[in-house]
Design a protein around this motif. Structure first.
Motif, PDB file in Angstrom:
ATOM      1  N   ARG A  31     -44.911 -28.271   6.174  1.00  0.00           N
ATOM      2  CA  ARG A  31     -46.434 -28.843   5.297  1.00  0.00           C
ATOM      3  C   ARG A  31     -46.580 -29.796   6.371  1.00  0.00           C
ATOM      4  N   LYS A  32     -46.933 -30.662   6.510  1.00  0.00           N
ATOM      5  CA  LYS A  32     -47.002 -31.876   7.787  1.00  0.00           C
ATOM      6  C   LYS A  32     -48.044 -30.618   8.701  1.00  0.00           C
ATOM      7  N   LYS A  33     -46.788 -30.131   9.472  1.00  0.00           N
ATOM      8  CA  LYS A  33     -47.620 -29.353  10.533  1.00  0.00           C
ATOM      9  C   LYS A  33     -48.394 -28.572  10.467  1.00  0.00           C
ATOM     10  N   TYR A  34     -48.759 -28.199   9.754  1.00  0.00           N
ATOM     11  CA  TYR A  34     -50.110 -27.023   9.155  1.00  0.00           C
ATOM     12  C   TYR A  34     -51.140 -27.611   8.113  1.00  0.00           C
ATOM     13  N   GLY A  35     -51.050 -28.940   7.924  1.00  0.00           N
ATOM     14  CA  GLY A  35     -51.701 -29.840   7.523  1.00  0.00           C
ATOM     15  C   GLY A  35     -51.431 -29.902   6.082  1.00  0.00           C
ATOM     16  N   LEU A  36     -50.389 -29.645   4.929  1.00  0.00           N
ATOM     17  CA  LEU A  36     -50.567 -29.625   3.898  1.00  0.00           C
ATOM     18  C   LEU A  36     -49.724 -29.891   2.523  1.00  0.00           C
TER      19      LEU A  36
END
Length: 182
Positions: free
Chosen positions: A163-168
């Motif tokens: 989620r952090k990687k994709y900004g979620l």
């Protein structure tokens, strides 16, 4: 071992004799009893045991046929000793019959006592607390629960990283954030 092999059929024979005599006695109660027998037992004295035992008591000591003493359960020793008295069948004496009945009654009492003691022991044992098997199962369940929690935590960390990687991820120090149309 030889004595046990001889004793087993002996008590079975005694039981069969008692059972047969009890049935005969009940059948005779239902029939109107005649006041006197058709023949006297003394007529069969000095003859064979089989002829006498149809209605009487046979004594091997003097080969006499005697009227059974119906007032008492066992014939008195003045009439005939128990080891020499025959009634019903010629191959079993009263002494063996008494021993067989005592052995059977003793075995029944001992087995009941053993069952009662075993049941009481099992109840006391179950009330005293968990045994080794229950403790082992409880430890295994606890280990499985801890492993499950650890896997769940690892999955959550992996999902948060994605989620952090994709900004979620909402609470992120990431300067880039998801663009939303407003």
């Amino acid at each position: 071992m030889e004595v046990r092999r001889r004793l087993l059929p002996l008590w079975l024979q005694g039981l069969a004799l008692l059972w047969g005599r009890a049935g005969i006695g009940l059948a005779q109660l239902s029939i109107t009893a005649s006041p006197a027998p058709a023949h006297a037992c003394s007529e069969f004295s000095q003859k064979s045991c089989e002829e006498c035992l149809k209605n009487c008591l046979w004594c091997y000591t003097n080969n006499t046929c005697i009227d059974y003493p119906v007032r008492s359960i066992l014939p008195s020793s003045s009439l005939c000793s128990l080891s020499n008295a025959r009634w019903g069948v010629c191959w079993i004496n009263f002494e063996a019959l008494i021993i067989a009945i005592a052995v059977v009654a003793g075995l029944i009492l001992v087995s009941i006592a053993v069952c009662c003691c075993y049941c009481c022991y099992c109840r006391r044992r179950s009330r005293s607390g968990p045994d080794e098997e229950e403790e082992r199962l409880a430890r295994k369940r606890e280990e499985q629960r801890l492993q499950s929690l650890q896997r769940k935590h690892e999955r959550k960390l992996k999902h948060d990283e994605i989620r952090k990687k994709y900004g979620l991820l909402q609470d992120s120090d990431n300067p880039y954030s998801r663009f939303e149309n407003e």
